[in-house]
Design an enzyme around this catalytic site. Structure first.
Site, mmCIF file in Angstrom:
data_model
loop_
_atom_site.group_PDB
_atom_site.id
_atom_site.type_symbol
_atom_site.label_atom_id
_atom_site.label_comp_id
_atom_site.label_asym_id
_atom_site.label_seq_id
_atom_site.Cartn_x
_atom_site.Cartn_y
_atom_site.Cartn_z
ATOM 1 N N PHE A 74 7.237 8.119 11.176
ATOM 2 C CA PHE A 74 6.620 6.955 11.823
ATOM 3 C C PHE A 74 7.121 5.617 11.257
ATOM 4 C CE2 PHE A 74 3.702 8.445 8.457
ATOM 5 C CZ PHE A 74 3.568 7.289 7.681
ATOM 6 N N HIS A 132 -4.229 -3.827 5.823
ATOM 7 C CA HIS A 132 -3.584 -3.149 4.681
ATOM 8 C C HIS A 132 -4.307 -3.498 3.386
ATOM 9 C CE1 HIS A 132 -0.539 -1.945 1.744
ATOM 10 N NE2 HIS A 132 -0.777 -3.105 1.176
ATOM 11 N N GLU A 142 3.303 -5.746 -4.585
ATOM 12 C CA GLU A 142 3.126 -6.333 -3.247
ATOM 13 C C GLU A 142 2.831 -7.831 -3.332
ATOM 14 O OE1 GLU A 142 1.528 -2.098 -1.409
ATOM 15 O OE2 GLU A 142 0.134 -3.772 -1.498
ATOM 16 N N THR A 150 -7.067 5.895 5.896
ATOM 17 C CA THR A 150 -5.889 5.477 6.677
ATOM 18 C C THR A 150 -6.112 5.757 8.171
ATOM 19 O OG1 THR A 150 -4.489 5.992 4.779
ATOM 20 C CG2 THR A 150 -3.396 5.798 6.922
ATOM 21 N N ARG A 168 -9.963 -0.602 -1.187
ATOM 22 C CA ARG A 168 -9.626 0.605 -0.416
ATOM 23 C C ARG A 168 -10.890 1.234 0.178
ATOM 24 N NH1 ARG A 168 -4.308 2.086 0.864
ATOM 25 N NH2 ARG A 168 -4.906 4.270 0.680
ATOM 26 N N ASN A 192 -4.562 0.378 12.594
ATOM 27 C CA ASN A 192 -5.717 0.397 11.687
ATOM 28 C C ASN A 192 -6.020 -0.959 11.038
ATOM 29 O OD1 ASN A 192 -3.744 0.374 9.746
ATOM 30 N ND2 ASN A 192 -4.164 2.426 8.940
ATOM 31 N N LYS A 222 -3.264 -6.941 9.765
ATOM 32 C CA LYS A 222 -2.088 -6.541 10.529
ATOM 33 C C LYS A 222 -2.081 -7.206 11.910
ATOM 34 C CE LYS A 222 -1.846 -2.013 8.226
ATOM 35 N NZ LYS A 222 -1.637 -0.552 8.430
ATOM 36 N N ARG A 254 -12.123 -0.179 8.771
ATOM 37 C CA ARG A 254 -11.466 0.667 9.772
ATOM 38 C C ARG A 254 -12.498 1.509 10.539
ATOM 39 N NH1 ARG A 254 -6.567 2.423 5.687
ATOM 40 N NH2 ARG A 254 -5.115 0.717 6.157
ATOM 41 N N TYR A 295 6.891 -1.405 2.905
ATOM 42 C CA TYR A 295 6.602 0.006 3.171
ATOM 43 C C TYR A 295 7.736 0.925 2.691
ATOM 44 C CZ TYR A 295 2.399 -1.006 5.956
ATOM 45 O OH TYR A 295 1.139 -1.384 6.367
#
Ligand code: DAT
Ligand code: MG
Length: 154
Positions: free
Chosen positions: A62, A120, A131, A96, A90, A117, A14, A107, A54
């Site tokens: 948010f 993704h 995706e 998250t 993950r 964070n 990100k 993270r 998203y």
């Protein structure tokens, strides 16, 4: 469903990960694990593309700030392949909320706030496939055989 060696996930560094100079650190985690890089590009995403990415979160309070933040700087888009790569990816990312992420996760080691964070990762094989199709053209997915495969898989 049993995972296969050709399972793929979409990983994206990100804007905060890029701005903080963490591209190499994040890449390294996936590379050293033994997963295979299938595609990678550095790009400035539009809000339109991010709203699609998203889309499932569009009703969340948010959502507008998430999309604006994600469009605020370039991102690194990647496809990684390997046995169980979606779930393992993950696990490698952590929770998250970085505050709930264990040390040793991406993270857990590199960030603090849920809205910053840094990376993704797809949450299921189905969303990974969607995706990957959203962010990459078929011809951008590189076909190659890493020479180390026989030392990673029995
Ligand atoms: P993840 O990125 O772990 O798959 P998600 O898909 O639920 O999490 O949410 C996407 C991103 O939205 C997440 O990485 C950070 C942001 N986000 C999620 N929940 C949030 C919250 N409660 N407040 C602020 N940002 C949030
Ligand atoms: Mg998600």
């Amino acid at each position: 469903m049993a995972s296969k060696k050709d399972e793929r996930t979409y990983i994206m560094i990100k804007p905060d990960g890029v701005q903080r100079g963490l591209i190499g650190d994040i890449l390294k985690r996936f590379e050293q694990k033994g997963f295979k890089l299938v595609a990678m590009k550095f790009m400035q995403p539009t809000e339109e593309l991010l709203a699609k990415h998203y889309g499932d979160l569009s009703s969340k309070p948010f959502f507008p700030t998430l999309v604006k933040f994600m469009a605020s700087s370039p991102v690194v888009c990647m496809v990684w392949e390997g046995l169980g790569v979606v779930a393992t990816g993950r696990t490698m990312l952590g929770e998250t909320d970085p505050g709930k992420s264990n040390p040793g996760t991406i993270r857990g080691d590199f960030c603090i706030h849920i809205g910053r964070n840094i990376c993704h990762g797809s949450d299921s094989v189905d969303s990974a496939n969607k995706e990957i199709a959203l962010w990459f053209k078929e011809e951008e997915l590189v076909k190659w055989t890493p020479t180390e495969q026989q030392w990673i898989y029995e």
